[in-house]
Design a protein around this motif. Sequence first.
Motif, PDB file in Angstrom:
ATOM      1  N   GLY A   1       0.688  -1.397  -0.090  1.00 55.46           N
ATOM      2  CA  GLY A   1       0.275   0.288  -0.078  1.00 55.46           C
ATOM      3  C   GLY A   1       0.793   1.456   0.184  1.00 55.46           C
ATOM      4  N   LEU A   2       1.661   1.071   0.887  1.00 57.73           N
ATOM      5  CA  LEU A   2       2.959   2.499   0.855  1.00 57.73           C
ATOM      6  C   LEU A   2       3.423   3.075  -0.288  1.00 57.73           C
ATOM      7  CD1 LEU A   2       3.794   4.943   2.696  1.00 57.73           C
ATOM      8  CD2 LEU A   2       5.870   3.006   2.998  1.00 57.73           C
ATOM      9  N   VAL A   3       4.374   2.456  -0.929  1.00 62.66           N
ATOM     10  CA  VAL A   3       4.785   1.117  -2.216  1.00 62.66           C
ATOM     11  C   VAL A   3       3.585   2.532  -3.082  1.00 62.66           C
ATOM     12  CG1 VAL A   3       5.535   0.727  -3.815  1.00 62.66           C
ATOM     13  CG2 VAL A   3       6.380   0.242  -1.880  1.00 62.66           C
ATOM     14  N   ILE A   4       2.224   2.073  -3.303  1.00 64.37           N
ATOM     15  CA  ILE A   4       0.927   2.303  -4.274  1.00 64.37           C
ATOM     16  C   ILE A   4       1.140   3.689  -4.018  1.00 64.37           C
ATOM     17  CG2 ILE A   4      -0.788   2.213  -5.337  1.00 64.37           C
ATOM     18  CD1 ILE A   4       0.530  -0.222  -6.168  1.00 64.37           C
ATOM     19  N   ASP A   5       0.777   4.313  -2.710  1.00 63.55           N
ATOM     20  CA  ASP A   5       0.388   5.654  -2.258  1.00 63.55           C
ATOM     21  C   ASP A   5       1.887   6.525  -3.122  1.00 63.55           C
ATOM     22  OD1 ASP A   5      -2.447   5.029  -1.595  1.00 63.55           O
ATOM     23  OD2 ASP A   5      -1.501   4.900   0.425  1.00 63.55           O
ATOM     24  N   THR A   6       2.451   6.091  -3.321  1.00 61.40           N
ATOM     25  CA  THR A   6       3.845   7.102  -2.977  1.00 61.40           C
ATOM     26  C   THR A   6       3.918   6.408  -4.745  1.00 61.40           C
ATOM     27  OG1 THR A   6       5.240   5.451  -1.353  1.00 61.40           O
ATOM     28  CG2 THR A   6       6.073   6.879  -3.341  1.00 61.40           C
ATOM     29  N   ALA A   7       3.483   5.967  -5.024  1.00 63.10           N
ATOM     30  CA  ALA A   7       4.451   6.100  -6.672  1.00 63.10           C
ATOM     31  C   ALA A   7       2.843   6.829  -7.403  1.00 63.10           C
ATOM     32  CB  ALA A   7       3.683   4.637  -7.214  1.00 63.10           C
ATOM     33  N   LEU A   8       1.823   6.225  -7.019  1.00 61.48           N
ATOM     34  CA  LEU A   8       0.545   8.039  -7.785  1.00 61.48           C
ATOM     35  C   LEU A   8       1.389   9.205  -7.247  1.00 61.48           C
ATOM     36  CD1 LEU A   8      -2.124   5.983  -6.097  1.00 61.48           C
ATOM     37  CD2 LEU A   8      -1.424   5.899  -9.064  1.00 61.48           C
ATOM     38  N   ALA A   9       1.625   9.485  -5.836  1.00 61.83           N
ATOM     39  CA  ALA A   9       1.453  10.618  -5.057  1.00 61.83           C
ATOM     40  C   ALA A   9       2.775  11.550  -6.164  1.00 61.83           C
ATOM     41  CB  ALA A   9       2.094  10.917  -4.097  1.00 61.83           C
ATOM     42  N   SER A  10       3.955  10.708  -6.725  1.00 63.28           N
ATOM     43  CA  SER A  10       4.974  11.254  -7.046  1.00 63.28           C
ATOM     44  C   SER A  10       4.473  11.452  -9.017  1.00 63.28           C
ATOM     45  CB  SER A  10       6.167  10.093  -7.100  1.00 63.28           C
ATOM     46  OG  SER A  10       6.243  10.607  -5.443  1.00 63.28           O
ATOM     47  N   GLY A  11       4.314  10.085  -9.518  1.00 60.42           N
ATOM     48  CA  GLY A  11       3.751  10.437 -10.617  1.00 60.42           C
ATOM     49  C   GLY A  11       4.865   9.540 -11.097  1.00 60.42           C
ATOM     50  N   PRO A  12       4.853   8.662 -12.977  1.00 60.68           N
ATOM     51  CA  PRO A  12       5.652   8.363 -13.455  1.00 60.68           C
ATOM     52  C   PRO A  12       7.670   7.785 -12.976  1.00 60.68           C
ATOM     53  CG  PRO A  12       3.791   7.796 -14.967  1.00 60.68           C
ATOM     54  CD  PRO A  12       3.539   8.906 -13.821  1.00 60.68           C
ATOM     55  N   ASP A  13       6.872   9.939 -13.842  1.00 59.61           N
ATOM     56  CA  ASP A  13       9.024  10.454 -13.684  1.00 59.61           C
ATOM     57  C   ASP A  13       9.381  10.684 -12.140  1.00 59.61           C
ATOM     58  OD1 ASP A  13       8.672  10.091 -16.363  1.00 59.61           O
ATOM     59  OD2 ASP A  13       8.132  11.964 -15.865  1.00 59.61           O
ATOM     60  N   ALA A  14       9.377  10.538 -11.254  1.00 57.50           N
ATOM     61  CA  ALA A  14       9.347  11.375 -10.327  1.00 57.50           C
ATOM     62  C   ALA A  14       9.028  10.090  -8.933  1.00 57.50           C
ATOM     63  CB  ALA A  14       9.061  12.699  -9.416  1.00 57.50           C
ATOM     64  N   PHE A  15       9.034   8.790  -9.358  1.00 60.37           N
ATOM     65  CA  PHE A  15       9.506   7.539  -8.062  1.00 60.37           C
ATOM     66  C   PHE A  15      10.373   7.080  -7.759  1.00 60.37           C
ATOM     67  CE2 PHE A  15       9.140   3.070  -6.902  1.00 60.37           C
ATOM     68  CZ  PHE A  15       7.990   3.577  -5.641  1.00 60.37           C
ATOM     69  N   PHE A  16      11.406   6.972  -8.350  1.00 64.57           N
ATOM     70  CA  PHE A  16      12.653   6.834  -8.276  1.00 64.57           C
ATOM     71  C   PHE A  16      13.407   7.700  -8.410  1.00 64.57           C
ATOM     72  CE2 PHE A  16      11.511   3.186 -10.834  1.00 64.57           C
ATOM     73  CZ  PHE A  16      10.823   2.153 -10.412  1.00 64.57           C
ATOM     74  N   THR A  17      13.267   8.384  -6.847  1.00 70.66           N
ATOM     75  CA  THR A  17      14.172   9.701  -7.241  1.00 70.66           C
ATOM     76  C   THR A  17      14.329   9.540  -5.532  1.00 70.66           C
ATOM     77  OG1 THR A  17      11.883  10.985  -6.581  1.00 70.66           O
ATOM     78  CG2 THR A  17      13.002  11.583  -8.854  1.00 70.66           C
ATOM     79  N   SER A  18      15.669  10.502  -5.412  1.00 71.23           N
ATOM     80  CA  SER A  18      16.005  10.497  -3.556  1.00 71.23           C
ATOM     81  C   SER A  18      14.516  10.717  -2.506  1.00 71.23           C
ATOM     82  CB  SER A  18      17.178  11.386  -3.701  1.00 71.23           C
ATOM     83  OG  SER A  18      16.722  12.907  -3.964  1.00 71.23           O
ATOM     84  N   GLY A  19      14.110  11.282  -3.261  1.00 71.86           N
ATOM     85  CA  GLY A  19      12.560  11.604  -2.683  1.00 71.86           C
ATOM     86  C   GLY A  19      11.715  10.383  -1.540  1.00 71.86           C
ATOM     87  N   ASN A  20      12.133   9.258  -3.227  1.00 71.55           N
ATOM     88  CA  ASN A  20      11.943   8.131  -2.338  1.00 71.55           C
ATOM     89  C   ASN A  20      12.159   7.164  -2.046  1.00 71.55           C
ATOM     90  OD1 ASN A  20       8.906   9.284  -3.182  1.00 71.55           O
ATOM     91  ND2 ASN A  20       8.977   8.714  -5.158  1.00 71.55           N
ATOM     92  N   LEU A  21      13.430   7.376  -1.603  1.00 69.53           N
ATOM     93  CA  LEU A  21      14.747   6.527  -1.238  1.00 69.53           C
ATOM     94  C   LEU A  21      14.218   5.733   0.019  1.00 69.53           C
ATOM     95  CD1 LEU A  21      17.422   5.685  -2.961  1.00 69.53           C
ATOM     96  CD2 LEU A  21      18.592   7.031  -0.574  1.00 69.53           C
ATOM     97  N   LEU A  22      13.924   6.334   0.717  1.00 65.08           N
ATOM     98  CA  LEU A  22      13.552   5.374   2.062  1.00 65.08           C
ATOM     99  C   LEU A  22      12.600   4.418   1.776  1.00 65.08           C
ATOM    100  CD1 LEU A  22      14.690   5.615   5.606  1.00 65.08           C
ATOM    101  CD2 LEU A  22      12.608   7.136   5.482  1.00 65.08           C
ATOM    102  N   VAL A  23      11.288   4.763   0.765  1.00 67.28           N
ATOM    103  CA  VAL A  23      10.550   3.981   0.662  1.00 67.28           C
ATOM    104  C   VAL A  23      10.800   2.661  -0.082  1.00 67.28           C
ATOM    105  CG1 VAL A  23       7.920   3.634  -0.105  1.00 67.28           C
ATOM    106  CG2 VAL A  23       8.701   5.986   1.038  1.00 67.28           C
ATOM    107  N   ILE A  24      11.386   3.412  -0.593  1.00 67.76           N
ATOM    108  CA  ILE A  24      12.421   1.801  -1.768  1.00 67.76           C
ATOM    109  C   ILE A  24      13.221   0.593  -0.456  1.00 67.76           C
ATOM    110  CG2 ILE A  24      13.502   1.661  -3.879  1.00 67.76           C
ATOM    111  CD1 ILE A  24      12.662   4.276  -5.036  1.00 67.76           C
TER     112      ILE A  24
END
Length: 486
Positions: free
Chosen positions: A58-81
């Motif tokens: 659920g956390l990954v899905i919410d983070t992906a939807l909030a960030s969008g396809p281009d911004a998911f794999f960025t340093s801002g989401n590093l902790l979640v990943i």
Amino acid sequence: MKLGNLIDAFQPAKGPPPQQLGGFLRWVLAGAWPMLILAAAISAFAGAMEAGTAFFLGLVIDTALASGPDAFFTSGNLLVILGALGFFMLVRPVLFGLSAASNAIIVQPNVNPLVLSRLNRWTLGQSVRFFDDDFAGRIAQKQMQTASAVTSVATEMINVVAFALASLLGSLALLGAIDSRITLLFLIWLVGYFALIRWFLPRVRQRSGKRAGARAMVSGQVVDSITNIKTVKLFAHATHEERSAQDAMVKFRDTALEFGYLAAGFRFCLMTLAGLLPVLLIGATLLLWRNGMASEGDIVAAGAVSIRIAQMTGWVSFTLMAIYSNVGEIENGMKTLARPDRVEDMQKAEPLQVTEGAITFDSVGFAYGRDLGGIRNISLSVKPGEKLGIVGASGAGKSTLVSLLLRLYDGEDGKILIDGQDIAGVTQDSLRGQIGMVTQETAMFNRSARQNILYGRPDASEAELIAAAKQAEAHEFILDLEDGQG
């Protein structure tokens, strides 16, 4: 110390086995409890990871939807990943691996021999009366059956019950974080689930006990016929024995069918209830999402939890049914094996000291606990070195006298003395070790000729072994024997 040695598989139990289920289980598993509790704790931690799986999805899905396809794999989401990767690739595999190792290495290989050795040790100490009143095959079957059932109960309680309870608690916490109303729905479903379990499992336990008794009777009947096969053939009673065995098999089949009907009904009700859970939880979360009270990740988390629990429901319920079946088998075996029917040494019994070999029967009486039969008021003195023949009709008590001298039974009246020592006050092993006896029946263990000859004196030398075989005029043909097992 190696993992496989953390439970002493052959540690003797203290005292007699209790005849109540809880006490009996504590007795047969004494010494193993610390490792069983540790294995259950590890399994519970692994079970809690099921809710962690849904949480991270659920956390990954919410983070992906909030960030969008281009911004998911960025340093801002590093902790979640990194958190998700660490959970799925390190924490979860390690816990499941530890759970599997504790069960497969510590528990399973040790609990069965622990229980079986204790039951066998207790059974070997029972009186001759105990064995006279039952089938040898049935007693052996009860030992194996009970040990296997206790092992299954222990391992399944660890693998499934501890795992499932932790999964349920973790799921409740996760659903509570989404919305308390989802948690309430889940709790209502759990009430229905446990009500179903409560209705079916006691009946499973009862019918399993009947099935276990019928199965043991089949084994007893078959082994009894095979043990006495020469007598069966001499009396041309193969058909009679086949009929007796078949009667026992019919009863076993009937009890197995009764159990089968109950199991089928349980499965149908269970699958219906399991199918209801995803409908309730996913449907309710979708309604909350429509009203802006839940996220897309919450839908995924609720769906993952509900589907996993629905799947686990069948697994857990059938395991609980197996546990209750095994409890029924344990209770059935306990009734046969745990009851005391023993000739016990006195607390301060001393070894018998034979100086001359004088035997005295002083007003001895014994009637096998009945009012009629046996022997009454027998007084007899046998001098050292004297040869004595006792004759009488069948059932007059000749064998009873010898059995009392060997303390295979305790006399009911009078006393027996050897060199002035009351045999009731000496150890049974020392008494029987001083008496040589040849019975009417030829007793041969299904072991090598060497082991059979040495049975009377296991510490005899090779020369003494050969001398005994020659004295029995058996040495020459023993040399020509071949191993029947190849």
